[in-house]
Design a protein around this motif. Structure first.
Motif, PDB file in Angstrom:
ATOM      1  N   LEU A   1      -2.531 -21.224  66.075  1.00 36.54           N
ATOM      2  CA  LEU A   1      -2.705 -19.824  66.450  1.00 36.54           C
ATOM      3  C   LEU A   1      -3.276 -19.020  65.294  1.00 36.54           C
ATOM      4  N   LYS A   2      -2.753 -19.248  64.105  1.00 36.10           N
ATOM      5  CA  LYS A   2      -3.239 -18.518  62.931  1.00 36.10           C
ATOM      6  C   LYS A   2      -4.695 -18.861  62.636  1.00 36.10           C
ATOM      7  N   ALA A   3      -5.083 -20.115  62.905  1.00 39.72           N
ATOM      8  CA  ALA A   3      -6.469 -20.519  62.681  1.00 39.72           C
ATOM      9  C   ALA A   3      -7.405 -19.882  63.705  1.00 39.72           C
TER      10      ALA A   3
ATOM     11  N   PHE B   1      -3.640  -7.606  67.278  1.00 42.45           N
ATOM     12  CA  PHE B   1      -3.323  -6.180  67.297  1.00 42.45           C
ATOM     13  C   PHE B   1      -4.504  -5.345  67.793  1.00 42.45           C
ATOM     14  N   MET B   2      -5.715  -5.709  67.374  1.00 38.01           N
ATOM     15  CA  MET B   2      -6.901  -4.942  67.744  1.00 38.01           C
ATOM     16  C   MET B   2      -7.446  -5.321  69.112  1.00 38.01           C
ATOM     17  N   GLY B   3      -7.265  -6.574  69.518  1.00 38.17           N
ATOM     18  CA  GLY B   3      -7.698  -6.967  70.854  1.00 38.17           C
ATOM     19  C   GLY B   3      -8.851  -7.934  70.929  1.00 38.17           C
ATOM     20  N   THR B   4      -9.266  -8.542  69.823  1.00 36.98           N
ATOM     21  CA  THR B   4     -10.364  -9.515  69.860  1.00 36.98           C
ATOM     22  C   THR B   4      -9.826 -10.908  70.154  1.00 36.98           C
ATOM     23  N   ILE B   5      -9.166 -11.030  71.313  1.00 36.76           N
ATOM     24  CA  ILE B   5      -8.545 -12.283  71.724  1.00 36.76           C
ATOM     25  C   ILE B   5      -8.793 -12.484  73.214  1.00 36.76           C
TER      26      ILE B   5
ATOM     27  N   THR C   1     -14.236 -20.834  77.778  1.00 32.70           N
ATOM     28  CA  THR C   1     -12.831 -20.440  77.844  1.00 32.70           C
ATOM     29  C   THR C   1     -12.147 -20.687  76.501  1.00 32.70           C
ATOM     30  N   ALA C   2     -11.044 -20.005  76.312  1.00 29.60           N
ATOM     31  CA  ALA C   2     -10.291 -20.131  75.075  1.00 29.60           C
ATOM     32  C   ALA C   2      -8.812 -19.964  75.364  1.00 29.60           C
ATOM     33  N   ALA C   3      -7.981 -20.610  74.549  1.00 33.91           N
ATOM     34  CA  ALA C   3      -6.537 -20.472  74.703  1.00 33.91           C
ATOM     35  C   ALA C   3      -6.106 -19.090  74.240  1.00 33.91           C
ATOM     36  N   THR C   4      -5.092 -18.557  74.882  1.00 35.26           N
ATOM     37  CA  THR C   4      -4.548 -17.262  74.487  1.00 35.26           C
ATOM     38  C   THR C   4      -3.444 -17.476  73.450  1.00 35.26           C
TER      39      THR C   4
END
Length: 277
Positions: free
Chosen positions: A120-122, A130-134, A104-107
């Motif tokens: 967040l920037k890290a 913007f592209m969706g790799t999150i 899992t990962a934080a959004t």
């Protein structure tokens, strides 16, 4: 199925052919994490179709968006499942049902909630968001895909531009003017591209049955959604405020329409005041 079953039991004409239930099901799925249990999705579908849509008379008569109503029910009932986000860079096979543990990962919204702009920037760049790799719900991760879909709907005149532009613009302006950390432009970009703002503004807030019919009303409605979204993100307990902000403004649609409807040609002010009572 739920719509067919309800209409069958109530001995009402079948309406499944209009495919509105399919749209509701797709939108509900897109607001959920990829790891949510299928039986939980079915419960959300049941609530959206039966309680939000059919019990109020069917398509066009519901006062809140059915998909958002179903999501709200799932968040209230299964908060753990609805806030578990898979790391997009690890164990993609887990989504397809393998036994590999899901990482899992934080959004971005979780970072923004805590004001941790450096973290967040890290973790994610603006380009990633913007592209969706999150991490995030299936339908909210790629801002560019949602913008292209929205542009297509506006070009085809399926939706009007007033609501999504007013909604996204309000969030952008407030986020830029009142960043919780970092620069205004960084905070604004992450706030606009992250979370469910694009999905909600383009595909949820523009629902015909639950949004104003007048152009002026749509602008007011969009601004209201934007204000509530920012207020919930900043001061509420939830990381995201799109779902509940749209449902609150859904309840205000009739009032907005009442005070923004155009005056008929030849009607004097006294007649207009009397009609508004």
């Amino acid at each position: 199925f739920f719509e067919w079953l309800y209409r069958k039991l109530m001995k009402k004409p079948q309406s499944v052919g209009d495919l509105s239930a399919v749209v509701t099901g797709m939108l509900l799925a897109l607001t959920c994490p990829v790891t949510v249990e299928y039986w939980q999705i079915l419960i959300g579908d049941f609530f959206a179709i039966i309680f939000v849509k059919q019990l109020f008379g069917g398509i066009g008569k519901n006062f809140i968006n059915p998909a958002l109503g179903g999501r709200a029910a799932l968040v209230a009932s299964y908060a753990g499942s609805m806030t578990k986000w898979i790391d997009p860079a690890a164990n993609k096979a887990a989504v397809l049902g393998s036994n590999v543990d899901v990482i899992t990962a934080a959004t971005p919204m979780a970072y923004l909630k805590g004001g941790d702009i450096e973290g967040l920037k890290a973790a994610y760049s603006v380009t990633d968001v913007f592209m969706g790799t999150i991490g995030g719900s299936m339908g909210e991760v790629s801002a560019i895909a949602l913008l292209l879909g929205g542009a297509y709907l506006i070009w085809r005149k399926v939706i009007n531009w007033q609501t999504p532009v007013a909604y996204i613009g309000t969030v952008a302006v407030l986020s830029f003017l009142f960043p919780k950390a970092g620069s205004g432009i960084e905070w604004m970009l992450y706030s606009v591209f992250g979370g469910g703002l694009m999905l909600g503004a383009i595909f949820m807030a523009t629902d015909y049955a639950t949004s104003p019919v007048t152009k002026k009303g749509q602008v007011i409605y969009g601004i209201g959604c934007g204000l509530l979204t920012v207020f919930i993100r900043y001061f509420g307990a939830l990381n995201e405020g799109v779902c509940y902000s749209i449902m609150v403004m859904n309840c205000c649609t009739a009032l907005i329409d009442k005070y923004t409807k155009p005056t008929r040609f030849g009607v004097v002010k006294s007649d207009k005041k009397e009609a508004a009572k």
